[in-house]
Design an enzyme around this catalytic site. Sequence first.
Site, PDB file in Angstrom:
ATOM      1  N   GLU A 154       0.818  -1.213   0.000  1.00  0.00           N
ATOM      2  CA  GLU A 154       0.000   0.000   0.000  1.00  0.00           C
ATOM      3  C   GLU A 154       0.852   1.263   0.000  1.00  0.00           C
ATOM      4  OE1 GLU A 154      -2.950   0.239  -0.721  1.00  0.00           O
ATOM      5  OE2 GLU A 154      -3.609  -1.826  -0.524  1.00  0.00           O
TER       6      GLU A 154
ATOM      7  N   TYR B 200      -6.254   6.733   3.837  1.00  0.00           N
ATOM      8  CA  TYR B 200      -6.403   5.688   2.824  1.00  0.00           C
ATOM      9  C   TYR B 200      -5.680   4.403   3.220  1.00  0.00           C
ATOM     10  CZ  TYR B 200      -5.259   2.620  -0.888  1.00  0.00           C
ATOM     11  OH  TYR B 200      -5.076   1.471  -1.586  1.00  0.00           O
TER      12      TYR B 200
ATOM     13  N   ASP C  82      -9.633   5.689  -2.589  1.00  0.00           N
ATOM     14  CA  ASP C  82      -8.462   6.158  -3.318  1.00  0.00           C
ATOM     15  C   ASP C  82      -8.923   6.884  -4.576  1.00  0.00           C
ATOM     16  OD1 ASP C  82      -9.346   4.132  -4.933  1.00  0.00           O
ATOM     17  OD2 ASP C  82      -7.326   3.584  -5.575  1.00  0.00           O
TER      18      ASP C  82
END
Length: 287
Positions: free
Chosen positions: A32, A115, A133
């Site tokens: 991520e 996020y 996102d």
Amino acid sequence: MRTPLLDWYAEHARDLPWRRADCSPWGVLVSEVMLQQTPVARVEPVWREWLARWPEPADLAAETPGEAVRAWGRLGYPRRALRLHACALTLTQEHDGIVPADLGALLALPGVGTYTAAAVGAFAFGIRSAVVDTNVRRVQARAVTGEALPAQSLTAVEMRLAERLLPTDPDIAARWNIAVMELGALVCTARSPDCERCPIRDACAWVAAGSPPYAGPPRRGQAWAGTDRQCRGRVVGALREAPGSLAVEELRALWPDAEQFARSLQGLLDDGLVERIGSGHIQLPGG
DNA sequence: TACCCGTGGAG
DNA sequence: TCTCCAAGGGT
């Protein structure tokens, strides 16, 4: 639960290593952070190297920050490498060397914002959280709001919408999140959406409105040539390729403007991306 | 909030 | 060529 979107995802989802059932939460977290503003195709090989070399947070924590920056390669925004290294230290020192299954604790980690905390929570632990996102924002803008593109920055209205759309069941919610993201990445793209292949086109407000072009305020692109960022990138790039330290004069030769070079180097020092060593030499932090 | 922070591929 | 933009975060 079956919906056109979840069915579409089941059939078209990419087989990415960090999506596999045997991927650790640490692997998900690393993916991520690497994926922040960097395309999947460039992340994948570097992610494989990182996870092979540092399979657990403690493995990365044992390295110097500079080694993380070096292994970051050309993914861009190397401060992320620094933060991932800081993450590994925090996990080792405060979380028994594991990634916490808690949104608040995730959010407190270096380099982890709204996020990334939501994404790791959902994808690594099955926590029901809205993962919003740029892909999700674009799909929502089109399918629900009926506009070609979302606003420049994430709004509270968008977050509330995402939370309202999220399925109640946590497991389905996690799959829903990744399905919307994947739709945005593969079909509902920014440049040329492929509405013919979209599983929810019949329900899309933007299509229903005749697919009107973007009508919002002009989106300002990021200048590049001649910016501090380009200068910084050149300096870090040289240090990444060098075995040890480099003389300031060597680095100075990389950039025509002396004042801008000095400012950029100071910025790198302030950020901890480079450090002074001896007299007049610069190296990545920790060697 | 607006701006800063890298890099490279696609159209 | 050149513009746009890609699983954002920090300040």
